[in-house]
Design a protein around this motif. Structure first.
Motif, short mmCIF file in Angstrom:
data_model
loop_
_atom_site.label_atom_id
_atom_site.label_comp_id
_atom_site.label_asym_id
_atom_site.label_seq_id
_atom_site.Cartn_x
_atom_site.Cartn_y
_atom_site.Cartn_z
N ILE A 12 1.21 6.62 -7.04
CA ILE A 12 0.04 7.37 -7.49
C ILE A 12 0.21 8.86 -7.21
N GLU A 13 0.70 9.21 -6.02
CA GLU A 13 0.86 10.61 -5.68
C GLU A 13 1.94 11.28 -6.53
N ASP A 14 2.99 10.52 -6.87
CA ASP A 14 4.02 11.09 -7.76
C ASP A 14 3.43 11.45 -9.11
N GLY B 13 0.58 5.71 -18.34
CA GLY B 13 1.61 4.77 -18.75
C GLY B 13 2.55 4.34 -17.64
N LYS B 14 2.40 4.88 -16.45
CA LYS B 14 3.27 4.52 -15.34
C LYS B 14 2.51 3.55 -14.41
N PRO B 15 3.18 2.49 -13.96
CA PRO B 15 2.49 1.51 -13.12
C PRO B 15 2.09 2.11 -11.76
N ALA B 16 0.88 1.78 -11.35
CA ALA B 16 0.39 2.22 -10.04
C ALA B 16 0.41 1.05 -9.06
N VAL C 32 0.82 -1.19 0.00
CA VAL C 32 0.00 0.00 0.00
C VAL C 32 0.86 1.25 0.00
N ALA C 33 1.91 1.27 0.82
CA ALA C 33 2.78 2.45 0.88
C ALA C 33 3.44 2.71 -0.47
N ASN C 34 3.94 1.67 -1.14
CA ASN C 34 4.58 1.85 -2.44
C ASN C 34 3.58 2.30 -3.48
N PRO D 260 -4.97 11.87 -14.37
CA PRO D 260 -4.19 10.98 -15.24
C PRO D 260 -5.08 9.96 -15.96
N GLN D 261 -4.57 9.50 -17.09
CA GLN D 261 -5.27 8.49 -17.87
C GLN D 261 -5.03 7.11 -17.23
#
Length: 570
Positions: free
Chosen positions: A95-97, A125-128, A88-90, A106-107
């Motif tokens: 997501i916040e970044d 395009g960035k993994p959440a 959860v922390a990661n 974001p898409q």
């Protein structure tokens, strides 16, 4: 400030409290927690982590992922060396970044990985985070794709609110709407307070007049002041209910204006709606049962009226029943009414709202336990009263002696028996003690219908017993309240060491205008006069020997000053 002013201003105090407490709190949350940080307090994360769920194989850790104070998904662990808390922390950090790097939502994209066994959610395009097989419940028909799609919808709404928290224009508008709602709420409370102060009295007076006009003379037994105060308190209760409803609506509206507190307001609103819906469904479902309960009550009432009319006619002598007498009509009617009510309650119990709930069952057990423990004495008294009525030991108007108490029975009740003594004192005897005491009924002689009176004197052996009996019978003849039939008689009840004990028994006339104590007083006076006339002294009950001269009073000395002749002297 007096109590009335304080009561009238309470709504204003309530509004001031809400205004001073909730608005600054929500404003601080909106300004100082714009990141949607779900773990600003370590205690909160630990409390939420306690909601662990079980996978199909073993107990696993679980932790909800929160964005903008909304739960997105519950991630579980451990997996690949990461606990649920670390996952959860990661995920929150990633997501916040992404959210900090853009000013728009974001898409969101969903893609299967590991040959479809897991599903990844990406932002621009960035993994959440990844929805893995341990995050789903296969027994409920869930798959990683289904859970990911539902999670994406919640994540989109949460990120939109996250962006709103960073917009001062939106926060300012939310504060303005909250202030406006608060001012409107305060104005309504002020109007209610003014109405309470100036209009409630007139409204109560109008309601009292209308109520008395509608009810006619059926409310004459109620005091006008009581009706007025009752209507005033009812109106004040309705006013406070309105204040509470408006306060809840205002609080929900204010909470929903700010993204961070919006889930609280929505949850509060959903809970209230669900509560009202459940109450409405339960009320509708209870209608058939209540109708049946009303039918049972009407039938029981009709039966009780028929029974009451029957026993009324029996008591009036219009109907003759061999197994009922005038004295047992009332207790028999009470027993029949009790049986009808008990049977109606048993029949109606299953149809009462909530009768099948554990709370209702527990309350029934508690009431039964209280009755069994605390009502044993009451039930014993009631049973004793019924036994006294049915064995007909005495009835109202009988002169009896119960233990040490002696007097006329004025009432034989279910729990107590009332007696009035010759000195006009009322004695209340518990029926249980009456059953345990010896009862002498003087109003039931072997023949005749008068009340039996007896008295005892002790005379020495030097006086012939025939003379004593004759003097006692002469005293009865001088007393005008005694009947000739049955004839009075004297019995020698004891031959003691120093004296003979004589008991005189006589019967009052059936309709003698004299109480038993008054007749006994007159008889004692005539006994003294007769014994003085014949020179026989009375030294009972402590006679030992004769004095040198008989201790008697001559007839000329019977009425020294200030005594005057009376009716019993004739």
């Amino acid at each position: 400030m007096n109590r009335g002013k304080i009561t009238n201003r309470l709504p204003l105090f309530v509004s001031s409290f809400f205004l001073s407490l909730v608005l600054p709190f929500t404003f601080c949350l909106a300004l100082f927690m714009p990141h949607g940080d779900a773990y600003g307090m370590e205690e909160t994360s630990h409390a939420l982590a306690a909601d662990a769920v079980a996978s199909s194989q073993e107990m696993r850790q679980s932790m909800p992922l929160l964005i903008s104070n909304r739960k997105i998904i519950v991630l579980k662990g451990p997996i690949v060396g990461l606990s649920a808390t670390e996952r959860v922390a990661n995920s929150t950090k990633r997501i916040e970044d992404v959210l900090r790097a853009t000013k728009k939502v974001p898409q969101i994209a969903i893609e299967d990985i590991e040959d479809g066994r897991a599903t990844r959610i990406t932002l621009d395009g960035k993994p959440a985070f990844v929805v893995t097989p341990i995050d789903i419940d296969p027994q409920a028909g869930e798959t990683t794709q289904i859970v990911a799609r539902e999670t994406a919808k919640r994540l989109h709404d949460a990120m939109a609110e996250w962006q709103e928290q960073r917009t001062m224009r939106y926060i300012g508008m939310a504060i303005l709407r909250s202030v406006a709602a608060t001012l409107i709420f305060a104005a309504i409370l002020w109007l209610l307070a003014r109405a309470n102060r100036y209009g409630m009295h007139k409204l109560a007076m109008a309601g009292q007049t209308q109520l008395q006009k509608t009810a006619g003379g059926r409310l004459d037994w109620l005091d006008r002041g009581f009706i007025h105060v009752s209507i005033m308190r009812l109106l004040r209760l309705l006013g406070w209910m309105l204040v509470v409803i408006l306060g809840i609506a205002w609080l929900i509206f204010v909470l929903e204006q700010f993204p961070y507190t919006r889930p609280w307001g929505e949850g509060f609103e959903d809970s209230l709606v669900q509560l009202l819906a459940d109450s409405a469904r339960q009320g509708v479902a209870a209608v058939p049962g209540l109708v049946l309960v009303a039918i049972i009550a009407v039938i029981a009432r009709m039966i009780m009226r028929i029974v009451s009319e029957f026993f009324r006619r029996v008591g009036a002598g219009k109907i003759e029943v061999t197994w009922l007498s005038t004295d047992t009509v009332r207790p028999t009617q009470r027993i029949v009414n009790f049986i009808v009510v008990a049977f109606a309650l048993v029949m109606a119990y299953p149809y009462l709202p909530g009768a099948g709930t554990e709370a209702f069952k527990g309350l029934s057990v508690l009431i039964g336990l209280m009755i069994s423990l605390g009502g044993a004495s009451i039930i014993g008294q009631a049973l004793s009263g019924l036994i006294l009525m049915y064995i007909k030991a005495f009835k109202t108007g009988d002169y009896v002696r119960i233990g040490e108490a002696e007097g006329v029975i004025t009432d034989v009740g279910m729990f107590t028996t009332r007696m009035r003594t010759g000195t006009e004192q009322e004695i209340i005897l518990p029926n249980k003690s009456v059953m345990e005491s010896t009862t002498v009924n003087y109003s039931r002689p072997s023949s005749g219908s008068g009340c039996i009176i007896d008295t005892t004197v002790t005379i020495g052996y030097t006086t012939p017993w025939r003379q004593v009996e004759a003097m006692l019978l002469e005293a009865v003849k001088r007393t005008p309240y005694f009947a000739d039939q049955p004839q009075p008689f004297v019995r020698q009840t004891a031959l003691s060491d120093f004296y003979v004990e004589y008991k005189l028994v006589a019967c009052l006339k059936p309709h003698a205008d004299m109480t038993r104590s008054g007749a006994l007083t007159a008889l004692h006076g005539h006994i003294q006069d007769v014994f003085n006339t014949y020179g026989v002294q009375i030294m009972s009950p402590h006679y030992e020997s004769d004095p040198p001269e008989p201790q008697v009073i001559k007839e000329g000395d019977w009425r020294p000053h200030p005594a005057k002749p009376s009716a019993q002297d004739s």
